[in-house]
Enzyme design. Structure first.
Site, mmCIF file in Angstrom:
data_model
loop_
_atom_site.group_PDB
_atom_site.id
_atom_site.type_symbol
_atom_site.label_atom_id
_atom_site.label_comp_id
_atom_site.label_asym_id
_atom_site.label_seq_id
_atom_site.Cartn_x
_atom_site.Cartn_y
_atom_site.Cartn_z
ATOM 1 N N SER A 1 -2.596 14.845 -9.699
ATOM 2 C CA SER A 1 -2.133 15.354 -10.977
ATOM 3 C C SER A 1 -2.843 14.576 -12.156
ATOM 4 O O SER A 1 -3.233 13.323 -11.762
ATOM 5 C CB SER A 1 -0.664 15.471 -11.077
ATOM 6 O OG SER A 1 -0.284 15.755 -12.504
ATOM 7 N N TYR B 1 7.810 11.287 -10.718
ATOM 8 C CA TYR B 1 6.839 12.497 -10.386
ATOM 9 C C TYR B 1 5.251 11.597 -10.553
ATOM 10 O O TYR B 1 4.420 11.860 -9.792
ATOM 11 C CB TYR B 1 6.999 13.539 -11.215
ATOM 12 C CG TYR B 1 5.863 14.508 -10.867
ATOM 13 C CD1 TYR B 1 5.750 15.614 -9.707
ATOM 14 C CD2 TYR B 1 4.819 14.875 -11.846
ATOM 15 C CE1 TYR B 1 5.087 16.422 -9.492
ATOM 16 C CE2 TYR B 1 3.734 15.742 -11.620
ATOM 17 C CZ TYR B 1 3.776 16.554 -10.826
ATOM 18 O OH TYR B 1 2.977 17.535 -10.354
#
Length: 289
Positions: free
Chosen positions: A183, A196
């Site tokens: 990501s 995360y």
């Protein structure tokens, strides 16, 4: 058949909406485009077998559809979203591929071993592993980030990649490919996605290290690093007021449809990416990784 995903529905502020975790595709407005009507294959993965975690929806569904249209059979690993998983399987089978469903928690190493054993039993081989499934939660203060939430995030996002890679590598041959979903959060972490983002940084490091470890076996390991993508993870983990602005901070001014990422995964899985290993491909709408 169209050859380009229509993004006009993401170019305006998104509707305020909220779902329970882990979210479902059918309730999303607008509906994400996974390339159902746009992706056209050319046998780049003919005869190969793939495991895709989080394959029921979002990026995982888009990759499953693309891989199937390129000739692959797919094991679709998912947590509990039976309706979404069955819809993905329908698209895979419509493309002429075999679809196998594997329900359960990839945070458990025993379940990861079962996934691999099931793929070998059904397909007789594993050529591609896509470690895509992820968990996130929006939490504003580290004091409110519980041990349970930290453990769940790390078990789902990074421990599972260790477990599945360990199990799959013993069945993968020269030419095999492992693709991890990282990501932009690995390089530009949002404070309210602290756990995360930390796992995504770990995934980048894991990808580069594992690529070096297995290079002599002829197996490639790479990652795709998406920017904002319109998936069920967003309305199920983000406050409704934030959803309106989701993806507006990219030069493109919008989030991606999942189908806009599928081509990167196909490249990394196919022979066209034969000299790519240890790479992290940004698909971020113009934001630097």
């Amino acid at each position: 058949m169209a050859d380009k995903i229509d993004t006009r529905d993401l170019e305006q502020p998104l509707q305020k909406q909220q779902q329970d975790m882990p979210g479902h595709t059918e309730a999303m407005r607008p509906r994400p485009d996974h390339g159902e009507d746009t992706y056209q294959g050319s046998d780049k993965l003919k005869g190969r077998a793939a495991i895709i975690t989080g394959g029921d929806s979002g990026i995982g569904r888009a990759v499953a559809i693309a891989f199937a249209r390129e000739g692959a059979d797919i094991l679709i690993s998912y947590l509990s979203e039976d309706d979404d998983a069955q819809e993905t399987a329908r698209w895979v089978e419509h493309a002429g591929g075999r679809a196998v469903l594997a329900r359960g928690d990839i945070g458990e190493e025993s379940h990861c071993r079962r996934i691999v054993e099931q793929a070998v039993s059904e397909f007789g081989r594993i050529d591609i592993l896509v470690n895509n499934a992820a968990h996130q939660a929006t939490i504003d203060r580290i004091e409110d980030l519980t041990a349970e939430e930290i453990q769940l995030t790390f078990r789902t996002n990074i421990f599972s990649q260790f477990y599945l890679s360990k199990a799959a590598l013993s069945h993968m041959k020269d030419g095999g490919s492992i693709i991890n979903t990282a990501s932009i959060q690995a390089a530009d972490p949002s404070p309210d996605l602290l756990a995360y983002a930390a796992t995504k940084g770990a995934i980048v490091n894991f990808t580069i290290g594992l690529a070096r470890m297995v290079a002599e076996r002829g197996i490639r390991v790479n990652a795709v690093a998406p920017g904002p993508v319109w998936t069920p993870l967003i309305p199920s983990t983000m406050p409704p007021d934030r959803i309106e602005k989701f993806g507006r901070n990219t030069p493109r001014g919008r989030p991606a449809h999942p189908g806009e990422l599928a081509g990167a995964y196909v490249l990394l899985a196919s022979d066209q990416g034969s000299y790519m290993s240890g790479a992290v491909i940004p698909v971020t709408g113009g934001r630097p990784l």
